[in-house]
Design an enzyme around this catalytic site. Structure first.
Site, short mmCIF file in Angstrom:
data_model
loop_
_atom_site.label_atom_id
_atom_site.label_comp_id
_atom_site.label_asym_id
_atom_site.label_seq_id
_atom_site.Cartn_x
_atom_site.Cartn_y
_atom_site.Cartn_z
N ASP A 110 9.19 3.13 1.57
CA ASP A 110 8.02 3.88 2.00
C ASP A 110 7.78 3.61 3.48
OD1 ASP A 110 5.49 4.77 2.63
OD2 ASP A 110 4.52 3.93 0.85
N THR A 123 2.02 24.30 -4.42
CA THR A 123 1.73 25.58 -3.74
C THR A 123 2.28 25.60 -2.32
OG1 THR A 123 -0.26 25.93 -5.05
CG2 THR A 123 -0.10 27.16 -2.97
N LYS A 128 2.01 10.55 8.33
CA LYS A 128 1.30 10.03 9.52
C LYS A 128 1.94 10.49 10.84
CE LYS A 128 -0.77 5.94 7.38
NZ LYS A 128 -2.12 5.73 7.86
N PHE A 157 0.86 -1.19 0.00
CA PHE A 157 0.00 0.00 0.00
C PHE A 157 0.89 1.23 0.00
CE2 PHE A 157 -2.32 3.53 1.68
CZ PHE A 157 -3.57 3.40 1.11
#
Lengths: 469, 469
Positions: free
Chosen positions: A325, A377, A356, A216
């Site tokens: 990851d 941005t 997280k 995931f």
């Protein structure tokens, strides 16, 4: 926490944050209410969950947005440390910590103090476009927070707003690095520049990221092409033809299956190399390999440090970037700040992404993966860096990594005992730090444990089942 | 603000926020420093920009991350209203407002008050996973903030962390809706479920989003497949074979070219229909059409309400969702809260996405585009909803939309006068509210204006040029 995957059903119990029951005191809301320091000493249930007030709010919110995944509404003011209080006054031990994103519990006094410090006011009120007009304290805050936990061999970091954006931009960094390597220089051709405007090669090249079945990495479209944990995440969304390797399926207890597990890991590594060759031949070369150190969402699948060292070497051998990851594993839950530290390598990765429990998203990268074209941005949010710096202070001051290791051992020993006691029901107890899991024999049994056993009270534990079914 | 695009060079001057010079007072940081209310009455330059302190910090930050796009470092504590103060004490009139993401100026007293209100403390300290465990006040805050400005025909809204995530998830909503429509029901087949796990059709179908040349919808990989403003955003990143239509290139002054412009818009609409048919025949049907009401990043390209009404009808006729991306235009800059309100339609869109000046990302959607599979860890940030509710109060209380219309007229009239005065140099003055632009004849002239004319002081205006070159 409970998870399900297509073929197996697991009871997964990683608290994903630091136990705070030893001597921590909490300060409630200041000024308008009486200022009290207090701890909760256990759960306390007043109604079934969701209770009447939660149900009322669910109806109200249901008129505005989808509430299919909402479990109950929370009273965050009254929540403390490991205890989450709902709007019906139920107090629950929170093993789930907002999908593993609360690092040191609710209303930690150090964080409350930070928000009420007038010197931080401007950081909350004026969110800058960090890529062009950073605030004066930005380099210092990065040094104090993220750089103080930089993975081995990495001194560069880019912040982002969330986990998916972190992985999306990490992938883009990998693609840009890979194409510059292929070109032998950083200057695109006129054809590159004109074709990319219409989504065509060579400007938008047919390069790929190799990922693992069960992984995931997020739900935006680039990430989703590397996510393979549940169909429900991917269904109906166009994707890329990128290679997907098998992730080792280890047998437990590990000490009884060392030969079989080593063979299983070799098989997976061979398949990775085969796929790299095959995709190169297909004209879709693998620019990077992405992996979680522990597949979390996919059902808590672990592999040995040897497997990851082998994978890192394959990436190096074939000229692919190695992206670890740590969005779910980073932040200390495994007993080390980064799960990849368990591999014992000086050069564990080319890119490490996080979010997280680090409160801000982003990624660390090796110098050579430093592209100047990553931009958006906000590029993160400096107010989250303030929180992270304070969280890291608390982790150090209170030796919380040691505490994770200690309590993780207790948790895993408990799971070992339980599976010895219920051999037909529980199996494959496994874990690193408090990142622990055990498999349950079937859905019905799992659900029965869920609804009846946990905390000895019949209440609905928040679960992925709603999303997975 | 300055922008460049492949063939034209434009001086674009949209302040993108509300002028605050009429009677607003600002409160500086409380407690630790003396509490003073004050306004700035103009710019004040002390050094060239970037000044020595900015250069020092740029060197420091350069050791940590890419600083190629950094213009200077800011003292946000000392910035007020429309005036941005840098770390060398230079005070500048800010036309750029953090890439159009500061809605009511720096350190607005209403926002300062909000952070110092103890009742809001918990919202800053405890960021929830909104999709599963929302706080008690979440429905009320949504009603107070986003729903109070819901576009016509829309009563459902989903928050997200940033603009790219908003568009990514809006696209996913469109794909899910479109596939359910194709299936005739919401239940995927076993083949759908198994193929999507390996990125293959029919589970990951070959459907597409139609976008416009010159558009900007973000930089994550799904968004990037619909972004076509500058090569530098897209170069080296794999993409999708999705259709790209021409956006009208209007001639100015509009009143002199009404026939030519109507023809130009018809040509573009015909091309849209042709592409929809062509991509359906290619087996990559168009599930949705995405457009900005004014192409901003692409060089301030406007089209008439007739064009957008025609586009909306084409979407309806061909069964495509119509997605209006108001990330840049939403929030009041055009004199209406949403730019699409200028089209005068009861049913302007199926999805409207937003971010930037709305401080939180997200999208509004029609009931039928309500999928239950949009999910991520944070799903936005309730502390940003608090700010937005207060920003909307200020906009209403101070009639700022009227003020935008008034000052936008003054700005555009000034541009008309300037282009009459410098006919070989300036042309195509155009605008809606303060979202105004004028083209400059060539790069060198533009740069000369940039460096010498603005504010009468020679300093470096922050610019996209660094990113575009």
């Amino acid at each position: 926490m409970w998870k399900s995957c297509p073929t197996f059903v697991r009871l997964v119990c990683h608290p994903n944050h630091f136990p705070l029951s030893h001597g921590c005191r909490y300060v409630s809301k200041p000024a308008t209410k009486t200022q009290v320091e207090f701890d909760y000493n256990g759960p306390s249930m007043k109604t079934t969950v969701p209770g009447p007030r939660s149900q009322e709010l669910m109806k109200q919110l249901g008129d505005i947005q989808n509430v299919g995944a909402v479990n109950f509404f929370c009273n965050y003011e009254e929540s403390r440390g490991n205890y989450l209080v709902d709007v019906d006054g139920n107090r629950m031990l929170d093993l789930y910590t907002q999908i593993s994103s609360i690092p040191i519990g609710y209303n930690h006094p150090a964080l409350v103090k930070l928000v009420t410090n007038p010197n931080n006011l401007s950081t909350f009120v004026n969110r800058p476009a960090l890529g062009i007009l950073p605030p004066e304290n930005f380099p210092d805050k990065l040094t104090e927070s993220l750089l103080s936990v930089a993975p081995s061999g990495m001194s560069r970091v880019q912040t982002m707003a969330c986990g998916s954006c972190s992985n999306e931009n990490a992938f883009k960094s990998i693609f840009i690095w890979y194409r510059n390597k292929e070109r032998g220089h950083n200057t695109p051709s006129d054809e590159d520049l004109s074709t990319c405007m219409i989504n065509q090669a060579p400007g938008c090249p047919d390069v790929s990221i190799l990922s693992f079945m069960g992984s995931f990495h997020g739900r935006t479209m680039g990430c989703l092409a590397t996510t393979h944990s549940k169909a429900i995440h991917k269904l109906d969304v166009p994707s890329f033809d990128w290679p997907i390797a098998p992730f080792p399926r280890l047998q437990y207890p590990l000490e009884e299956f060392s030969r079989e597990n080593a063979q299983e890991e070799s098989r997976c590594l061979e398949e990775v190399e085969d796929l790299i060759v095959k995709w190169r031949q297909k004209g879709k070369p693998v620019a990077g390999i992405v992996t979680e150190p522990i597949q979390a969402e996919g059902g808590d699948n672990h592999a040995s440090p040897d497997f990851f060292r082998g994978l890192r070497n394959i990436a190096r051998k074939h000229g692919c970037a190695f992206h670890v990851d740590e969005v779910q594993t980073g932040g200390g839950t495994t007993g080390k700040f980064w799960a990849h530290e368990h591999w014992g390598m000086d050069d564990p990765a080319d890119i490490v992404s996080f979010s997280k429990k680090l409160l801000t998203g982003g990624y660390f990268q090796k110098d050579e993966l430093q592209p100047y074209r990553i931009f958006n941005t906000w590029m993160g949010d400096p107010s989250k860096n303030l929180f992270l710096a304070e969280v890291l202070n608390v982790i150090r001051r209170e030796n919380l990594l040691e505490e994770v290791t200690r309590s993780g051992k207790a948790l895993l020993n408990g799971l070992y005992e339980l599976q010895a006691q219920y051999p037909g029901i529980l199996s494959r107890a496994r874990g690193q730090g408090t990142f622990c899991a055990v498999d349950v024999c079937d859905d019905a049994t799992r659900n029965s444990i869920l609804f009846k056993v946990i905390c000895g009270v019949e209440f609905r534990v928040w679960t992925w089942l709603d999303l997975a079914s």
